[in-house]
Design a protein around this motif. Structure first.
Motif, PDB file in Angstrom:
ATOM      1  N   PHE A  76      38.581 -14.844 -22.264  1.00  0.00           N
ATOM      2  CA  PHE A  76      36.887 -14.565 -22.546  1.00  0.00           C
ATOM      3  C   PHE A  76      35.852 -15.420 -22.192  1.00  0.00           C
ATOM      4  O   PHE A  76      35.268 -14.874 -21.518  1.00  0.00           O
ATOM      5  CB  PHE A  76      36.896 -14.205 -24.293  1.00  0.00           C
ATOM      6  N   GLY A  77      36.480 -16.558 -22.533  1.00  0.00           N
ATOM      7  CA  GLY A  77      35.196 -17.553 -21.922  1.00  0.00           C
ATOM      8  C   GLY A  77      35.218 -17.864 -20.722  1.00  0.00           C
ATOM      9  O   GLY A  77      34.171 -17.985 -20.164  1.00  0.00           O
ATOM     10  N   VAL A  78      35.970 -17.828 -19.777  1.00  0.00           N
ATOM     11  CA  VAL A  78      35.941 -17.632 -17.971  1.00  0.00           C
ATOM     12  C   VAL A  78      35.347 -16.287 -17.524  1.00  0.00           C
ATOM     13  O   VAL A  78      34.685 -16.336 -17.285  1.00  0.00           O
ATOM     14  CB  VAL A  78      37.380 -17.739 -17.998  1.00  0.00           C
ATOM     15  N   ALA A  79      35.301 -14.955 -18.344  1.00  0.00           N
ATOM     16  CA  ALA A  79      35.014 -14.123 -17.919  1.00  0.00           C
ATOM     17  C   ALA A  79      33.048 -13.932 -18.999  1.00  0.00           C
ATOM     18  O   ALA A  79      32.739 -13.087 -18.438  1.00  0.00           O
ATOM     19  CB  ALA A  79      35.380 -12.796 -18.915  1.00  0.00           C
ATOM     20  N   LEU A  80      32.948 -14.662 -19.743  1.00  0.00           N
ATOM     21  CA  LEU A  80      31.261 -14.584 -20.166  1.00  0.00           C
ATOM     22  C   LEU A  80      30.743 -16.002 -19.546  1.00  0.00           C
ATOM     23  O   LEU A  80      30.197 -15.592 -18.941  1.00  0.00           O
ATOM     24  CB  LEU A  80      31.566 -15.107 -22.099  1.00  0.00           C
ATOM     25  N   ALA A  81      31.161 -16.917 -19.041  1.00  0.00           N
ATOM     26  CA  ALA A  81      30.716 -18.160 -17.753  1.00  0.00           C
ATOM     27  C   ALA A  81      30.902 -16.696 -16.807  1.00  0.00           C
ATOM     28  O   ALA A  81      29.435 -16.874 -16.017  1.00  0.00           O
ATOM     29  CB  ALA A  81      31.723 -18.793 -17.545  1.00  0.00           C
ATOM     30  N   VAL A  82      31.278 -16.190 -16.316  1.00  0.00           N
ATOM     31  CA  VAL A  82      31.122 -15.569 -14.895  1.00  0.00           C
ATOM     32  C   VAL A  82      30.095 -14.566 -15.340  1.00  0.00           C
ATOM     33  O   VAL A  82      29.259 -14.152 -14.894  1.00  0.00           O
ATOM     34  CB  VAL A  82      32.515 -14.969 -14.435  1.00  0.00           C
ATOM     35  N   MET A  83      30.634 -13.775 -16.329  1.00  0.00           N
ATOM     36  CA  MET A  83      29.231 -12.296 -15.889  1.00  0.00           C
ATOM     37  C   MET A  83      27.724 -13.503 -16.874  1.00  0.00           C
ATOM     38  O   MET A  83      27.011 -12.929 -16.386  1.00  0.00           O
ATOM     39  CB  MET A  83      29.183 -11.237 -17.672  1.00  0.00           C
ATOM     40  N   TYR A  84      27.588 -14.479 -16.924  1.00  0.00           N
ATOM     41  CA  TYR A  84      26.558 -15.024 -17.193  1.00  0.00           C
ATOM     42  C   TYR A  84      25.668 -15.627 -15.918  1.00  0.00           C
ATOM     43  O   TYR A  84      24.347 -15.801 -16.222  1.00  0.00           O
ATOM     44  CB  TYR A  84      26.150 -16.706 -18.727  1.00  0.00           C
ATOM     45  N   ALA A  85      26.762 -16.183 -15.519  1.00  0.00           N
ATOM     46  CA  ALA A  85      26.179 -16.432 -13.833  1.00  0.00           C
ATOM     47  C   ALA A  85      26.041 -15.752 -12.797  1.00  0.00           C
ATOM     48  O   ALA A  85      24.710 -15.337 -12.140  1.00  0.00           O
ATOM     49  CB  ALA A  85      27.403 -17.198 -13.456  1.00  0.00           C
ATOM     50  N   VAL A  86      26.451 -13.979 -12.815  1.00  0.00           N
ATOM     51  CA  VAL A  86      26.104 -12.851 -12.064  1.00  0.00           C
ATOM     52  C   VAL A  86      24.941 -12.190 -13.237  1.00  0.00           C
ATOM     53  O   VAL A  86      24.157 -12.024 -12.107  1.00  0.00           O
ATOM     54  CB  VAL A  86      27.097 -11.615 -12.554  1.00  0.00           C
ATOM     55  N   ASN A  87      24.293 -12.681 -13.767  1.00  0.00           N
ATOM     56  CA  ASN A  87      23.309 -11.792 -14.837  1.00  0.00           C
ATOM     57  C   ASN A  87      22.524 -13.269 -14.066  1.00  0.00           C
ATOM     58  O   ASN A  87      20.903 -12.547 -13.635  1.00  0.00           O
ATOM     59  CB  ASN A  87      23.546 -11.889 -16.043  1.00  0.00           C
ATOM     60  N   ALA A  88      22.326 -14.044 -14.409  1.00  0.00           N
ATOM     61  CA  ALA A  88      21.710 -15.559 -13.680  1.00  0.00           C
ATOM     62  C   ALA A  88      21.592 -15.021 -12.246  1.00  0.00           C
ATOM     63  O   ALA A  88      19.753 -15.301 -11.967  1.00  0.00           O
ATOM     64  CB  ALA A  88      22.201 -17.123 -13.763  1.00  0.00           C
ATOM     65  N   LEU A  89      22.068 -14.551 -11.678  1.00  0.00           N
ATOM     66  CA  LEU A  89      21.897 -14.085  -9.998  1.00  0.00           C
ATOM     67  C   LEU A  89      21.037 -12.899  -9.629  1.00  0.00           C
ATOM     68  O   LEU A  89      20.682 -12.737  -8.780  1.00  0.00           O
ATOM     69  CB  LEU A  89      23.422 -14.248  -9.172  1.00  0.00           C
ATOM     70  N   GLY A  90      21.159 -12.526 -11.387  1.00  0.00           N
ATOM     71  CA  GLY A  90      20.329 -10.998 -10.696  1.00  0.00           C
ATOM     72  C   GLY A  90      20.863 -10.308 -10.172  1.00  0.00           C
ATOM     73  O   GLY A  90      20.416  -8.463  -9.734  1.00  0.00           O
ATOM     74  N   MET A  91      21.942  -9.941  -9.942  1.00  0.00           N
ATOM     75  CA  MET A  91      23.242  -9.181  -9.739  1.00  0.00           C
ATOM     76  C   MET A  91      23.990  -8.048 -10.636  1.00  0.00           C
ATOM     77  O   MET A  91      25.326  -7.494 -10.527  1.00  0.00           O
ATOM     78  CB  MET A  91      24.062  -9.830  -8.833  1.00  0.00           C
ATOM     79  N   LEU A  92      23.674  -8.175 -12.034  1.00  0.00           N
ATOM     80  CA  LEU A  92      24.456  -7.420 -13.311  1.00  0.00           C
ATOM     81  C   LEU A  92      24.036  -6.127 -13.171  1.00  0.00           C
ATOM     82  O   LEU A  92      24.873  -5.442 -13.503  1.00  0.00           O
ATOM     83  CB  LEU A  92      24.820  -8.468 -14.397  1.00  0.00           C
TER      84      LEU A  92
END
Length: 151
Positions: A76-92
């Motif tokens: 969950f922690g790794v998935a959450l970090a990856v999703m926040y990073a993808v969202n920050a890049l504007g790719m979500l």
């Protein structure tokens, strides 16, 4: 998953998550003492593992529960970090136009769930003249399903 309103179109959480946890915990319940703990080369059968239902007590079940919790929290922690990073890049998120058209149609040329929504946007090219045009509002940018096929 649908009742919880969680988007999981391939069923990864119930199949891999919940069934994986059940498989791990079931060892703590049903181990009969035929096999031992994993060793560096082969199983160590000098100390066989016995589950709760075969007189082994709660020790193995607790170990399996702790292991399952550690894996679930780490995942969950790794998935959450990856999703926040993808969202920050504007790719979500997709652009509103692509959301209205449908990503499956835009990327693959076919609707993933044709049995749920039939509209002019989601119809195969041969059916488009038989269906009314889809209504898309600029404000919501969501597909409005057409319920009355006669109009």
């Amino acid at each position: 998953m649908e009742w919880l309103r969680i988007d999981d179109p391939i069923g990864a959480v119930p199949v891999h998550g919940l069934c994986g946890i059940w498989g791990t915990l079931s060892l703590g319940l049903f181990a009969r003492g035929q096999y031992g703990a994993t060793g560096p080369v082969r199983p160590d059968n000098s100390a066989p593992l016995v589950g709760l239902f075969y007189g082994g007590g709660l020790q193995l079940l607790k170990a399996q529960l702790i292991g399952s919790a550690c894996v679930a929290l780490a995942t969950f922690g790794v998935a959450l970090a990856v999703m926040y990073a993808v969202n920050a890049l504007g790719m979500l998120r997709l652009p509103a136009e692509m959301e209205a058209y449908g990503m499956d149609l835009h990327e693959h040329g076919i609707s993933a769930y044709p049995e749920y929504v039939i509209s002019a946007l989601g119809a195969p090219s041969g059916m488009s003249q038989e269906l009314p045009t889809a209504q898309v509002t600029a404000k919501s940018a969501t597909r409005i399903p057409v319920t009355d096929m006669a109009s």
